[in-house]
Design an enzyme around this catalytic site. Sequence first.
Site, PDB file in Angstrom:
ATOM      1  CG  HIS A  66      -1.874  -1.160   1.236  1.00 45.24           C
ATOM      2  ND1 HIS A  66      -3.114  -1.098   0.641  1.00 45.24           N
ATOM      3  CD2 HIS A  66      -1.744  -2.426   1.726  1.00 45.24           C
ATOM      4  CE1 HIS A  66      -3.728  -2.272   0.792  1.00 45.24           C
ATOM      5  NE2 HIS A  66      -2.917  -3.094   1.435  1.00 45.24           N
ATOM      6  CG  LEU A  67       3.314   2.268  -3.068  1.00 41.71           C
ATOM      7  CD1 LEU A  67       3.710   2.485  -4.532  1.00 41.71           C
ATOM      8  CD2 LEU A  67       4.550   2.307  -2.176  1.00 41.71           C
ATOM      9  CG  ASN A  98      -6.354   0.328  -0.014  1.00 37.58           C
ATOM     10  OD1 ASN A  98      -5.288   0.338  -0.618  1.00 37.58           O
ATOM     11  ND2 ASN A  98      -6.455  -0.060   1.238  1.00 37.58           N
ATOM     12  CG  ASP A 155      -6.046  -5.674  -0.140  1.00 39.08           C
ATOM     13  OD1 ASP A 155      -6.557  -6.648   0.426  1.00 39.08           O
ATOM     14  OD2 ASP A 155      -5.045  -5.089   0.294  1.00 39.08           O
ATOM     15  CG  HIS A 182      -9.143  -8.710   2.163  1.00 32.95           C
ATOM     16  ND1 HIS A 182      -8.301  -7.920   2.906  1.00 32.95           N
ATOM     17  CD2 HIS A 182      -9.982  -9.291   3.049  1.00 32.95           C
ATOM     18  CE1 HIS A 182      -8.613  -8.026   4.183  1.00 32.95           C
ATOM     19  NE2 HIS A 182      -9.638  -8.846   4.307  1.00 32.95           N
ATOM     20  CG  ASP A 310      -1.389  -6.277   3.657  1.00 31.85           C
ATOM     21  OD1 ASP A 310      -1.559  -5.217   3.007  1.00 31.85           O
ATOM     22  OD2 ASP A 310      -2.275  -6.778   4.381  1.00 31.85           O
ATOM     23  CG  HIS A 314      -2.407   2.684   9.252  1.00 34.38           C
ATOM     24  ND1 HIS A 314      -3.405   3.195   8.447  1.00 34.38           N
ATOM     25  CD2 HIS A 314      -2.495   1.337   9.160  1.00 34.38           C
ATOM     26  CE1 HIS A 314      -4.073   2.178   7.894  1.00 34.38           C
ATOM     27  NE2 HIS A 314      -3.532   1.044   8.306  1.00 34.38           N
ATOM     28  N   GLY A 329      -3.097  -2.990  10.028  1.00 38.58           N
ATOM     29  CA  GLY A 329      -1.960  -2.983   9.104  1.00 38.58           C
ATOM     30  C   GLY A 329      -0.649  -2.576   9.734  1.00 38.58           C
TER      31      GLY A 329
HETATM   32 ZN   LIG Z   1      -6.216  -7.187   2.369  1.00 43.11          ZN
END
Ligand SMILES: [Zn+2]
Length: 430
Positions: A66-67, A98, A155, A182, A310, A314, A329
Amino acid sequence: MADTPDLLIHGGTIIDPASGAERRADVLIRNGRIETIGDDIGAGSAERFDASGMYLSPGWLDMHVHLREPGYEHKETIETGCAAAAFGGFTGVACMPNTNPPIHTRDVVEFVIERAQRTAVDVYPIACVSKNREGKELTEMADLVDGGAVAFSDDGSPVQSGGLMRRALEYSSMLGRPIINHMEDLTLNPHGHMHEGEVATRLGVPGIPGLAEDVMIARDILLAEFTGGHVHVAHISTARGVELVREAKQRGINVTAEVCTHHFTLTDEAVDESDYSTDTKMHPPLRTAADVEAMKEGLRDGTIDVICTDHAPHATFEKDVEFIAAPFGILGLETAWALTARELIQPGILSIAEAVRKLTTEPRRILGIDQVEITEGAAANLTIFDASTKWTFERRHIHSKSRNTPFVGDEMVGKAHAIYNRGKLVRAAG
Ligand SMILES: [Zn+2]
């Protein structure tokens, strides 16, 4: 790449993940290409990298990252995420959609690719299955692939409708791309925060049952069988899920699977032992020791194709709240190789070549990305690493914009020392 300085990588062992073959050789890179591979090559004016005692492999690719950009730049940007990837030994990442806006139109795909141009890391956008990740209406899949998307996923918002998943598989198979789901039936997990089991009961935290994952894996295997489409199981975490994938592969169904480094490293006991640290809260949650063993067995026997992270940054203010209020996460890129080496290679579950294959060849095969080889004439795209250096993971090793990892202070074994890609050498300092 004309301004790229020449580089001689001296004294390393080149490992071919496809065959497992090893060869001790120097590698001379000019203008971003591998010019010569041989013994005792003179450096001349080239910069010299001493790789004695180290391995060289085709550059690693983390297919689940997740960038956060566009939209959540306070957590991560494409630039900081790529810096974390480079530190961790990755020359490529596939990034999840996302974001805000989500990667559901071609202009967002192109924006992400464009933003990554300046870094040494190849960024491959994964586009949404459904518009706004709402699970209602499919995206313009062909247009997204034309723009550079390598796969489809909602996802974080699992595709709940079997009908939508069927159509997604039918379209994506025409495009030769996988659907990465997911795996979770949300009706079986209305409000959980950690694995449903003994530890959650003891702690009084609402649980997320493994069943919610198993049910969805079973459904998607059946849909893959029916449509002939390719389902890729995102971040598998349950023993039963691994069994389902194993059986499906034996029946020739087009299903592949990935596991995150934390899911073969930690169990739900970590929530208790860390006194409810929100850095032990992820989705799927940390599960039981039996599940961890199943992840290792699935990796060993080939049921699980890929090791991923993954990586889910945050901001501190978001994670620095009560366990139940915190987002799911943790970071992953910086610690991926060290956990792989410590948990899988040192105990003899995977050889170095097998582990590297799950970080290079397999993710590229699943995503339909051209394979990378260390061969004369090829564009240089490689990772320099070992599986034996002992080191302590410290805050200063975090290159992400966020800090949410449970592994600070961990004794690690094995280090990624540098990557070379796109004409750039990036050393992992310290
Ligand atoms: Zn996921």
